[in-house]
Design an enzyme around this catalytic site. Structure first.
Site, mmCIF file in Angstrom:
data_model
loop_
_atom_site.group_PDB
_atom_site.id
_atom_site.type_symbol
_atom_site.label_atom_id
_atom_site.label_comp_id
_atom_site.label_asym_id
_atom_site.label_seq_id
_atom_site.Cartn_x
_atom_site.Cartn_y
_atom_site.Cartn_z
ATOM 1 N N ASP A 20 -6.036 -2.475 -14.787
ATOM 2 C CA ASP A 20 -4.872 -3.063 -14.102
ATOM 3 C C ASP A 20 -4.999 -2.892 -12.593
ATOM 4 O OD1 ASP A 20 -3.672 -3.903 -16.397
ATOM 5 O OD2 ASP A 20 -1.725 -3.007 -15.955
ATOM 6 N N ASP A 32 -7.274 1.365 -19.450
ATOM 7 C CA ASP A 32 -5.979 0.688 -19.379
ATOM 8 C C ASP A 32 -5.491 0.708 -17.930
ATOM 9 O OD1 ASP A 32 -3.545 -0.382 -19.931
ATOM 10 O OD2 ASP A 32 -2.844 1.211 -21.262
ATOM 11 N N LYS A 36 -13.493 12.371 -17.397
ATOM 12 C CA LYS A 36 -12.834 13.519 -16.772
ATOM 13 C C LYS A 36 -13.523 14.756 -17.358
ATOM 14 C CE LYS A 36 -9.487 15.233 -14.215
ATOM 15 N NZ LYS A 36 -9.535 15.161 -12.753
ATOM 16 N N TYR A 69 -4.691 6.761 -27.878
ATOM 17 C CA TYR A 69 -3.741 5.815 -28.471
ATOM 18 C C TYR A 69 -3.774 5.851 -29.993
ATOM 19 C CZ TYR A 69 -3.588 3.801 -23.768
ATOM 20 O OH TYR A 69 -3.443 3.617 -22.415
ATOM 21 N N ASP A 91 -10.141 10.240 -11.547
ATOM 22 C CA ASP A 91 -9.264 10.295 -10.373
ATOM 23 C C ASP A 91 -10.001 9.768 -9.141
ATOM 24 O OD1 ASP A 91 -10.831 12.511 -10.922
ATOM 25 O OD2 ASP A 91 -9.510 13.959 -9.955
#
Ligand code: NAD
Length: 360
Positions: free
Chosen positions: A252, A248, A192, A141, A224
């Site tokens: 959620d 993020d 990852k 970001y 994943d």
């Protein structure tokens, strides 16, 4: 010296739910010896209407001076036509950036009384109690280079850069290890590392920091797989730590396991434990002004404030137990209502928590 708390009600249901949380703080101050002073300021749409901008300098200054901040929510249709740079949500980003709030803590707790609210089977989620620690000020970001350009073949190209420094990883891992140490002593670091060098570094640093926490069991998981495990068997987790992008998405996903957006608090902390505390939901313009919003996420945000900024575990637990007691009594706001329960409005729910706070 008294702790200074800055109250930022914001927009939509913000003022309604914050009122109930302030009642709880006032009760703890007046009847249980919590040494605090409260001040209030404008942020978001309310600040735009009054001053022309979503984060007035006076608010930022008060936020800098405060020991902790309680925020309702910002935004609403009234301000949507405005350019992005001056929208209510910019006020939040300005506070996070301006105060260096790099650690975002999101518990996902499913109260047994609300197990039917989840879209997963009750036996998979009943009793769920995990915390996701998301790094909030780094990663893709903020990484450079970023943007779009046209390459030599005349094609448009979009670029973002995933970047973390060693010190950024180290400080968020420390926050997560400290939290795990106070809970069930299990920390899962999510990356990852099989394809992204940046997260290979993440894994190395997490392992290094782990050497200082021999009492906490550290595990690593690819993002994943973590996304899958969160819906397959979420109760395997205690604390999860991860970067901004993965956090993020996973936070959620985890919060939705509980099915009750009106129940979940959050904290964003700086390096010294100063924090901004807020419910995870938004300003809910569809129900604003009706007195039906669920104030429990905001009240539980106060419990997080007491735990993480003031180190007052006793009073944090007292609030959480009061919420549990109110749910045991069968009181429900509309968003968590189920057959056989008694539906109450925002202030009746707040009053019920106050009454339960007084009980030992
Ligand atoms: P939202 O979270 O405000 O609402 C989603 C749904 O959940 C709505 O149906 C709402 O009525 C319900 N809901 C939310 N909180 C509730 C509560 N406490 N009790 C009962 N029901 C509740 O999300 P949205 O509708 O996508 O966004 C509305 C506005 O909020 C937008 O302007 C958005 O930008 C803003 N927003 C702000 C924040 C924040 O301040 N941190 C976060 C998310 C969205």
């Amino acid at each position: 010296m008294s702790k200074q708390i800055l109250i930022l009600p914001g927009d939509g249901i913000g003022p309604e739910i914050v009122d109930e949380a302030v009642k709880v703080l006032a009760c703890l101050r007046d009847e249980h010896g919590l040494d605090i002073d409260m001040d209030e300021a404008l942020v978001g749409g309310a600040a735009i209407d009054a001053t022309g901008g979503p984060l007035p300098e006076a608010t930022l200054e008060l936020a800098r001076e405060a020991d902790a901040i309680l925020l309702g929510a910002v935004g609403g249709p009234k301000w949507e036509p405005l350019p992005y740079a001056v929208r209510p949500e910019r006020g939040l980003l300005g506070l996070r950036g301006g105060l260096g709030l790099f650690a975002n803590l999101r518990p996902a707790i499913l109260y047994p009384q609300l197990a039917a609210a989840s879209s997963l089977r009750p036996e998979i989620v009943a009793g769920l109690d995990i915390v996701i620690v998301r790094e909030l000020t780094g990663d893709i970001y903020f990484g450079k280079p970023r943007g779009t350009h046209v390459n030599e073949d005349g094609e448009r190209v979009g670029v973002n850069t995933m970047v973390y420094t060693e010190s950024e990883i180290r400080r968020i891992c420390r926050v997560a290890f400290d939290i795990a140490r106070k809970r069930n002593k299990r920390l899962c670091s999510v990356d990852k590392a099989n394809v992204l060098e940046c997260t290979e570094l993440w894994r190395d640093i997490a392992t290094e920091v782990g050497a200082d926490y021999p009492d906490v069991a550290l595990s690593h998981m690819y993002v994943d797989n973590c996304a899958m495990q969160l819906v397959r068997n979420p109760k395997q987790f205690d604390v999860i730590v991860t970067g901004n992008l993965f956090g993020d998405i996973l936070s959620d996903e985890a919060s939705m396991l509980t099915g009750s957006i009106g129940m979940l608090p959050s904290a964003s902390l700086d390096e010294h434990g100063k924090g901004m505390y807020e419910p995870i939901h938004g300003s809910a313009p569809d129900i604003a002004g009706q007195g039906v919003a669920n104030p429990l996420a905001t009240i539980l945000s106060v419990a997080m404030m007491l735990r993480y900024s003031f180190g007052d575990e006793d009073k944090a637990r007292r609030i959480e137990q009061a919420v549990t007691r109110v749910l045991d009594l069968g009181l429900r706001t509309a968003d968590i209502m189920s057959p056989g329960m008694r539906q109450v409005g925002t202030s009746e729910m707040g009053d019920a928590v106050l009454a339960a706070l007084g009980e030992e």
